[in-house]
Design a protein around this motif. Structure first.
Motif, PDB file in Angstrom:
ATOM      1  N   LEU A 249       0.834  -1.205   0.000  1.00  0.00           N
ATOM      2  CA  LEU A 249       0.000   0.000   0.000  1.00  0.00           C
ATOM      3  C   LEU A 249       0.868   1.253   0.000  1.00  0.00           C
ATOM      4  O   LEU A 249       0.539   2.249  -0.653  1.00  0.00           O
ATOM      5  CB  LEU A 249      -0.945   0.000   1.208  1.00  0.00           C
ATOM      6  N   TYR A 250       1.985   1.220   0.721  1.00  0.00           N
ATOM      7  CA  TYR A 250       2.912   2.358   0.687  1.00  0.00           C
ATOM      8  C   TYR A 250       3.467   2.548  -0.722  1.00  0.00           C
ATOM      9  O   TYR A 250       3.647   3.679  -1.183  1.00  0.00           O
ATOM     10  CB  TYR A 250       4.058   2.137   1.673  1.00  0.00           C
ATOM     11  N   GLU A 251       3.741   1.451  -1.412  1.00  0.00           N
ATOM     12  CA  GLU A 251       4.263   1.547  -2.778  1.00  0.00           C
ATOM     13  C   GLU A 251       3.247   2.168  -3.732  1.00  0.00           C
ATOM     14  O   GLU A 251       3.617   2.780  -4.730  1.00  0.00           O
ATOM     15  CB  GLU A 251       4.670   0.159  -3.280  1.00  0.00           C
ATOM     16  N   PHE A 252       1.957   2.014  -3.396  1.00  0.00           N
ATOM     17  CA  PHE A 252       0.900   2.604  -4.230  1.00  0.00           C
ATOM     18  C   PHE A 252       0.625   4.061  -3.867  1.00  0.00           C
ATOM     19  O   PHE A 252      -0.258   4.692  -4.438  1.00  0.00           O
ATOM     20  CB  PHE A 252      -0.392   1.800  -4.102  1.00  0.00           C
ATOM     21  N   GLY A 253       1.402   4.614  -2.933  1.00  0.00           N
ATOM     22  CA  GLY A 253       1.289   6.031  -2.602  1.00  0.00           C
ATOM     23  C   GLY A 253       0.469   6.366  -1.379  1.00  0.00           C
ATOM     24  O   GLY A 253       0.197   7.548  -1.106  1.00  0.00           O
ATOM     25  N   PHE A 254       0.085   5.375  -0.591  1.00  0.00           N
ATOM     26  CA  PHE A 254      -0.692   5.633   0.626  1.00  0.00           C
ATOM     27  C   PHE A 254       0.201   6.213   1.718  1.00  0.00           C
ATOM     28  O   PHE A 254       1.371   5.841   1.845  1.00  0.00           O
ATOM     29  CB  PHE A 254      -1.318   4.337   1.148  1.00  0.00           C
TER      30      PHE A 254
ATOM     31  N   VAL B 236      -8.081   3.077   5.574  1.00  0.00           N
ATOM     32  CA  VAL B 236      -8.613   1.947   4.801  1.00  0.00           C
ATOM     33  C   VAL B 236      -8.655   0.683   5.644  1.00  0.00           C
ATOM     34  O   VAL B 236      -9.520  -0.179   5.440  1.00  0.00           O
ATOM     35  CB  VAL B 236      -7.793   1.705   3.503  1.00  0.00           C
ATOM     36  N   ARG B 237      -7.752   0.593   6.598  1.00  0.00           N
ATOM     37  CA  ARG B 237      -7.757  -0.578   7.484  1.00  0.00           C
ATOM     38  C   ARG B 237      -9.043  -0.625   8.306  1.00  0.00           C
ATOM     39  O   ARG B 237      -9.744  -1.643   8.322  1.00  0.00           O
ATOM     40  CB  ARG B 237      -6.544  -0.537   8.415  1.00  0.00           C
ATOM     41  N   VAL B 238      -9.363   0.456   8.993  1.00  0.00           N
ATOM     42  CA  VAL B 238     -10.546   0.435   9.857  1.00  0.00           C
ATOM     43  C   VAL B 238     -11.834   0.433   9.043  1.00  0.00           C
ATOM     44  O   VAL B 238     -12.826  -0.194   9.424  1.00  0.00           O
ATOM     45  CB  VAL B 238     -10.527   1.604  10.867  1.00  0.00           C
ATOM     46  N   ALA B 239     -11.838   1.129   7.888  1.00  0.00           N
ATOM     47  CA  ALA B 239     -13.054   1.197   7.073  1.00  0.00           C
ATOM     48  C   ALA B 239     -13.359  -0.155   6.429  1.00  0.00           C
ATOM     49  O   ALA B 239     -14.518  -0.602   6.419  1.00  0.00           O
ATOM     50  CB  ALA B 239     -12.909   2.271   5.999  1.00  0.00           C
TER      51      ALA B 239
ATOM     52  N   PHE C 259      -6.644   3.477  -6.452  1.00  0.00           N
ATOM     53  CA  PHE C 259      -7.851   2.669  -6.280  1.00  0.00           C
ATOM     54  C   PHE C 259      -8.286   2.010  -7.583  1.00  0.00           C
ATOM     55  O   PHE C 259      -9.081   1.072  -7.574  1.00  0.00           O
ATOM     56  CB  PHE C 259      -8.982   3.521  -5.722  1.00  0.00           C
ATOM     57  N   ALA C 260      -7.773   2.483  -8.701  1.00  0.00           N
ATOM     58  CA  ALA C 260      -8.114   1.888  -9.998  1.00  0.00           C
ATOM     59  C   ALA C 260      -7.342   0.599 -10.263  1.00  0.00           C
ATOM     60  O   ALA C 260      -7.642  -0.131 -11.207  1.00  0.00           O
ATOM     61  CB  ALA C 260      -7.840   2.888 -11.122  1.00  0.00           C
ATOM     62  N   GLN C 261      -6.349   0.292  -9.409  1.00  0.00           N
ATOM     63  CA  GLN C 261      -5.531  -0.893  -9.601  1.00  0.00           C
ATOM     64  C   GLN C 261      -6.058  -2.050  -8.754  1.00  0.00           C
ATOM     65  O   GLN C 261      -6.230  -1.909  -7.537  1.00  0.00           O
ATOM     66  CB  GLN C 261      -4.075  -0.606  -9.210  1.00  0.00           C
ATOM     67  N   PRO C 262      -6.302  -3.207  -9.359  1.00  0.00           N
ATOM     68  CA  PRO C 262      -6.810  -4.368  -8.611  1.00  0.00           C
ATOM     69  C   PRO C 262      -5.904  -4.765  -7.452  1.00  0.00           C
ATOM     70  O   PRO C 262      -6.389  -5.206  -6.407  1.00  0.00           O
ATOM     71  CB  PRO C 262      -6.863  -5.473  -9.672  1.00  0.00           C
ATOM     72  N   ALA C 263      -4.593  -4.612  -7.628  1.00  0.00           N
ATOM     73  CA  ALA C 263      -3.659  -5.004  -6.568  1.00  0.00           C
ATOM     74  C   ALA C 263      -3.880  -4.196  -5.297  1.00  0.00           C
ATOM     75  O   ALA C 263      -3.654  -4.692  -4.189  1.00  0.00           O
ATOM     76  CB  ALA C 263      -2.220  -4.825  -7.056  1.00  0.00           C
ATOM     77  N   THR C 264      -4.308  -2.948  -5.457  1.00  0.00           N
ATOM     78  CA  THR C 264      -4.594  -2.118  -4.289  1.00  0.00           C
ATOM     79  C   THR C 264      -5.714  -2.743  -3.465  1.00  0.00           C
ATOM     80  O   THR C 264      -5.631  -2.832  -2.234  1.00  0.00           O
ATOM     81  CB  THR C 264      -5.004  -0.698  -4.722  1.00  0.00           C
ATOM     82  N   TRP C 265      -6.761  -3.180  -4.147  1.00  0.00           N
ATOM     83  CA  TRP C 265      -7.906  -3.763  -3.457  1.00  0.00           C
ATOM     84  C   TRP C 265      -7.567  -5.101  -2.835  1.00  0.00           C
ATOM     85  O   TRP C 265      -8.108  -5.449  -1.760  1.00  0.00           O
ATOM     86  CB  TRP C 265      -9.085  -3.890  -4.421  1.00  0.00           C
TER      87      TRP C 265
END
Length: 300
Positions: free
Chosen positions: A27-32, A40-43, A209-215
Motif C-alpha cells: 500500500l505504501y508503494e501505491f502512494g498511501f 482503509v484498514r478500519v473502514a 484505487f483503480a488498480q486491482p492489486a490495491t484492493w
C-alpha cells in the motif's frame, strides 16, 4: 470456549496483527500515507464486520446508543490514536524504538487492571511482564544498543501508542460485560471509521484505487490483520484477564520479525532469536489458572 482456547484465540489474533507488514508494504508503494493506511484498514474492517454480522447474527448489531461511550473508547480513543501515535514515533525515532515503546502497553494494562478490576500483581505476571519487555527489545533490535538520536516528542508519542493500545483491553473489558465480542468488534471499527475517514484525504488516491492489486491488499489488511485479528483477540478477553491478554499479544512483534525473515529475507541475529524465546517463555508464564472471569459482574 475454555480458558486455554481463549488464550490461543488471543495468540492467534496477535499473530494476524503480526503479518500486517505484508499488506502495508505494498500500500505504501501505491502512494498511501500512514494515516490513509489506518483509514482503509478500519473502514474495510467495518464493512466486512457489518456484512458478516448482518448475515450471521443480526441481533449482535443492536446496541443502546447511551452505551456509545464504550465504542468511542475502543474505536476512537484506542484504535485511532494508538495508530497515529505509533506512526509519529516511527517518524521521529526509529521503528525499533517505536515498536518497543508500543509494547509498554502490558505495563499500562497491568496497572489499570489492578485499580479498575482488582486484578492482583502476581509474581508470575510481574515476571512475565519484564520478560516480555526485554524480549521485545531484543526482537526489534533495540538491544544491543547501537546509538540512536532520540526525539523527546517521538518518545512521548511512542509511550502514547502503548497507552492508547492498552486502553483497548480496558474499554473492551467494560463493553464485554454488556455486549458480545462480535458486537464490540463491529462497533469499534464503525466508530473508528467515522472518526478518521473525513481527515484521511483518500480522494487523492483515485489512480491507486483503480488498480486491482490495491484492493487485494486492502482486503488483506481489512480481513486478516484487522477483522479476524480483533475478533479472535476480543473473544479471548471473555475468559482471560486483560493484563494477561496484553502480554500474550506480544507474540505480534515475534511474528512480524519472522515474516521479515521468510518473506523479505532480513536475517535474524542471535539476540533476536533470544528475544523470540523470551517472549514465548512469557506466554507460558501467564498460563496460570486464576479466579472466575470478572466479566460475570454487572456494570454499576
Amino acid at each position: 470456549m475454555s480458558r486455554r482456547m481463549s488464550m490461543l484465540s488471543i495468540a492467534g489474533g496477535a499473530a494476524l496483527w503480526g503479518i500486517i507488514g505484508l499488506f502495508v508494504t505494498y500500500l505504501y508503494e501505491f502512494g498511501f500515507t500512514p494515516v490513509q493506511v489506518v483509514a482503509v484498514r478500519v473502514a474495510s474492517a467495518a464493512v466486512l464486520l457489518l456484512l458478516y454480522t448482518y448475515f450471521t447474527s443480526k441481533q449482535s448489531l443492536r446496541i443502546h446508543w447511551k452505551d456509545s461511550h464504550y465504542f468511542i473508547g475502543t474505536g476512537i480513543i484506542s484504535i485511532v490514536f494508538f495508530n497515529l501515535c505509533l506512526f509519529i514515533a516511527m517518524d521521529e525515532t526509529s521503528i525499533a524504538i517505536a515498536v518497543t515503546l508500543l509494547y509498554t502497553a502490558p505495563a499500562f494494562v497491568t496497572v489499570f487492571s489492578r485499580f479498575l478490576f482488582g486484578e492482583l500483581f502476581t509474581g508470575s505476571k510481574i515476571t512475565a511482564l519484564f520478560t516480555t519487555l526485554i524480549g521485545c527489545a531484543l526482537v526489534v533490535g533495540l538491544y544491543p544498543y547501537t546509538g540512536f538520536e532520540l526525539s523527546v516528542y517521538g518518545v512521548i508519542a511512542g509511550l502514547g501508542s502503548g497507552f492508547f493500545y492498552a486502553l483497548y483491553s480496558i474499554f473492551a473489558t467494560y463493553a464485554l460485560r454488556k455486549y458480545s465480542s462480535v458486537t464490540v468488534t463491529v462497533y469499534t471499527f464503525v466508530f473508528a471509521s467515522v472518526a478518521i475517514l473525513p481527515f484521511a484525504g483518500l480522494g487523492s488516491l483515485s489512480s491507486a484505487f483503480a488498480q486491482p492489486a490495491t484492493w487485494v491488499n486492502i482486503i488483506g489488511i481489512g480481513l486478516f490483520s484487522t477483522t479476524l485479528a480483533f475478533l479472535f483477540y476480543t473473544k479471548g478477553l471473555e475468559k482471560v484477564e486483560s493484563s494477561k491478554a496484553s502480554i500474550i499479544a506480544t507474540i505480534e512483534p515475534v511474528v512480524a520479525t519472522l515474516i521479515s525473515f521468510f518473506v523479505f529475507r532480513e536475517l535474524l541475529d542471535s539476540w533476536q532469536i533470544f528475544g523470540f524465546l523470551l517472549v514465548i517463555t512469557a506466554v507460558i508464564l501467564v498460563q496460570e489458572r486464576s479466579r472466575p472471569s470478572f466479566l460475570k459482574r454487572k456494570v454499576s
